[in-house]
Design a protein around this motif. Structure first.
Motif, PDB file in Angstrom:
ATOM      1  N   LYS A   1       0.889  -1.296  -0.018  1.00  8.22           N
ATOM      2  CA  LYS A   1      -0.077  -0.062   0.093  1.00  8.22           C
ATOM      3  C   LYS A   1       0.890   1.171   0.156  1.00  8.22           C
ATOM      4  O   LYS A   1       0.627   2.210  -0.805  1.00  8.22           O
ATOM      5  CB  LYS A   1      -1.097   0.023   1.243  1.00  8.22           C
ATOM      6  N   LEU A   2       1.799   1.248   0.814  1.00  6.64           N
ATOM      7  CA  LEU A   2       2.594   2.460   0.731  1.00  6.64           C
ATOM      8  C   LEU A   2       3.593   2.814  -0.337  1.00  6.64           C
ATOM      9  O   LEU A   2       3.380   3.987  -0.809  1.00  6.64           O
ATOM     10  CB  LEU A   2       3.779   2.272   1.925  1.00  6.64           C
TER      11      LEU A   2
ATOM     12  N   HIS B   1      -5.020   7.676   3.023  1.00  7.43           N
ATOM     13  CA  HIS B   1      -4.718   7.303   4.441  1.00  7.43           C
ATOM     14  C   HIS B   1      -5.613   7.722   5.521  1.00  7.43           C
ATOM     15  O   HIS B   1      -5.932   6.987   6.138  1.00  7.43           O
ATOM     16  CB  HIS B   1      -3.225   7.817   4.748  1.00  7.43           C
TER      17      HIS B   1
ATOM     18  N   ASN C   1      -8.714   5.933   5.402  1.00  7.50           N
ATOM     19  CA  ASN C   1      -8.810   4.498   5.902  1.00  7.50           C
ATOM     20  C   ASN C   1      -8.616   4.546   7.554  1.00  7.50           C
ATOM     21  O   ASN C   1      -8.794   3.381   8.265  1.00  7.50           O
ATOM     22  CB  ASN C   1      -7.354   3.856   5.455  1.00  7.50           C
ATOM     23  N   LEU C   2      -7.774   5.517   7.859  1.00  9.52           N
ATOM     24  CA  LEU C   2      -7.556   5.659   9.556  1.00  9.52           C
ATOM     25  C   LEU C   2      -9.110   5.462  10.297  1.00  9.52           C
ATOM     26  O   LEU C   2      -9.143   5.172  11.332  1.00  9.52           O
ATOM     27  CB  LEU C   2      -6.731   6.921   9.973  1.00  9.52           C
TER      28      LEU C   2
ATOM     29  N   ASP D   1     -10.119  -1.850   3.305  1.00 11.87           N
ATOM     30  CA  ASP D   1      -8.929  -1.220   2.769  1.00 11.87           C
ATOM     31  C   ASP D   1      -9.372  -0.548   1.251  1.00 11.87           C
ATOM     32  O   ASP D   1      -9.125   0.337   0.691  1.00 11.87           O
ATOM     33  CB  ASP D   1      -7.741  -1.512   2.838  1.00 11.87           C
TER      34      ASP D   1
ATOM     35  N   HIS E   1      -9.511   3.460   0.671  1.00 10.15           N
ATOM     36  CA  HIS E   1      -8.309   4.047  -0.207  1.00 10.15           C
ATOM     37  C   HIS E   1      -9.041   4.515  -1.601  1.00 10.15           C
ATOM     38  O   HIS E   1      -8.502   5.676  -1.872  1.00 10.15           O
ATOM     39  CB  HIS E   1      -7.324   2.791  -0.412  1.00 10.15           C
TER      40      HIS E   1
ATOM     41  N   ALA F   1      -1.251  11.630  10.255  1.00  9.23           N
ATOM     42  CA  ALA F   1      -0.493  10.508   9.929  1.00  9.23           C
ATOM     43  C   ALA F   1       0.366  10.221  10.767  1.00  9.23           C
ATOM     44  O   ALA F   1       0.601   9.146  11.626  1.00  9.23           O
ATOM     45  CB  ALA F   1       0.150  10.390   8.437  1.00  9.23           C
TER      46      ALA F   1
ATOM     47  N   GLU G   1       0.493   7.419  13.692  1.00 13.65           N
ATOM     48  CA  GLU G   1       1.630   6.521  13.773  1.00 13.65           C
ATOM     49  C   GLU G   1       2.043   6.537  15.478  1.00 13.65           C
ATOM     50  O   GLU G   1       2.611   5.346  15.725  1.00 13.65           O
ATOM     51  CB  GLU G   1       2.807   7.064  12.982  1.00 13.65           C
TER      52      GLU G   1
END
Length: 242
Positions: free
Chosen positions: A110-111, A144, A147-148, A197, A201, A231, A235
């Protein structure tokens, strides 16, 4: 008027395709697309590919179709890979650490995939080098972000509707994720499905294209900074194994 007409058409196409695909997929009995949600209920993942295809279809109706199709396609495909091959690692650091050791995780797919697709989409949306990079950050960061927030029924789809609505004043692109999100919102809230996801996304990437396309450098920089801050905060909240 032309912009309004494009927005209505994009909203309708995205919504009709998403709803049609979801209705068709619900007739299937594929255990790969069954999940247990936060409350222990069994739900399907069919709304994920449904909103992804709806968002792709809506994006194809707009002048920014190249950027939209690329960003949404990368988000949907990489998200689908994660849905079907998710591993136990969480956060960028864990996935990058595994990648340095030669292990390709679903998170690293994904990244790299979404990040790369977003940067190319940003380059298609803007002319100046710095604006291209900022637009790419906005697209990837938006994917992102959605999705979060996809932790409870309706949160991701509701967030997309709330965040995209102001963008309707700037262009038709914001209508695309809104149409796809509306198509499955009731089933999402009713805990019959989750977008996973793939859907999160795809919707987030389309939202990012709308934001990037409707802002100049100052707006891009502001949105990029905000998305990077979110983000980084997310994290930092992930517990690390010792």
């Amino acid at each position: 008027m032309a912009g309004t007409g494009r927005g209505i058409r994009a909203f309708g196409v995205a919504g009709v395709v998403a709803r049609g695909v979801y209705a068709g997929l619900r007739t299937r009995r594929d255990e790969r697309f069954r999940r247990t949600n936060y409350a222990g209920r069994s739900v399907d993942l069919y709304s994920g590919p449904a909103v992804a295809l709806g968002t792709l279809a809506g994006s194809a109706t707009l002048p920014t179709r190249a950027a939209g199709l690329l960003a949404v396609g990368a988000g949907a495909l990489c998200g689908a890979y994660d849905d079907l091959h998710k591993d136990h690692r969480r956060g960028f650091r864990d996935h990058l650490s595994a990648l340095r050791k030669g292990e390709v995780t679903s998170g690293s797919v994904k990244l790299i995939g979404i990040g790369g697709g977003a940067l190319v989409a940003g380059a298609l949306l803007k002319e100046r080098p710095l604006d291209k990079v900022l637009a790419g950050v906005v697209v990837a960061g938006s994917a992102h972000l959605v999705n979060l927030v996809d932790l409870r029924p309706g949160r991701a789809t509701g967030a997309v509707l709330a965040l995209a609505a102001p963008g309707l004043l700037r262009g038709a692109e914001a209508a695309v994720p809104m149409g796809a999100a509306v198509a499955v919102l009731a089933d999402d809230l009713g805990e019959r499905t989750m977008i996973g996801d793939s859907g999160a996304h795809a919707l987030g990437a389309a939202l990012g294209v709308a934001i990037a396309g409707g802002n100049g450098r100052a707006g891009l920089a502001l949105h990029a900074a905000g998305l990077l801050a979110v983000a980084a905060w997310a994290e930092s909240r992930i517990p690390r194994s010792r």
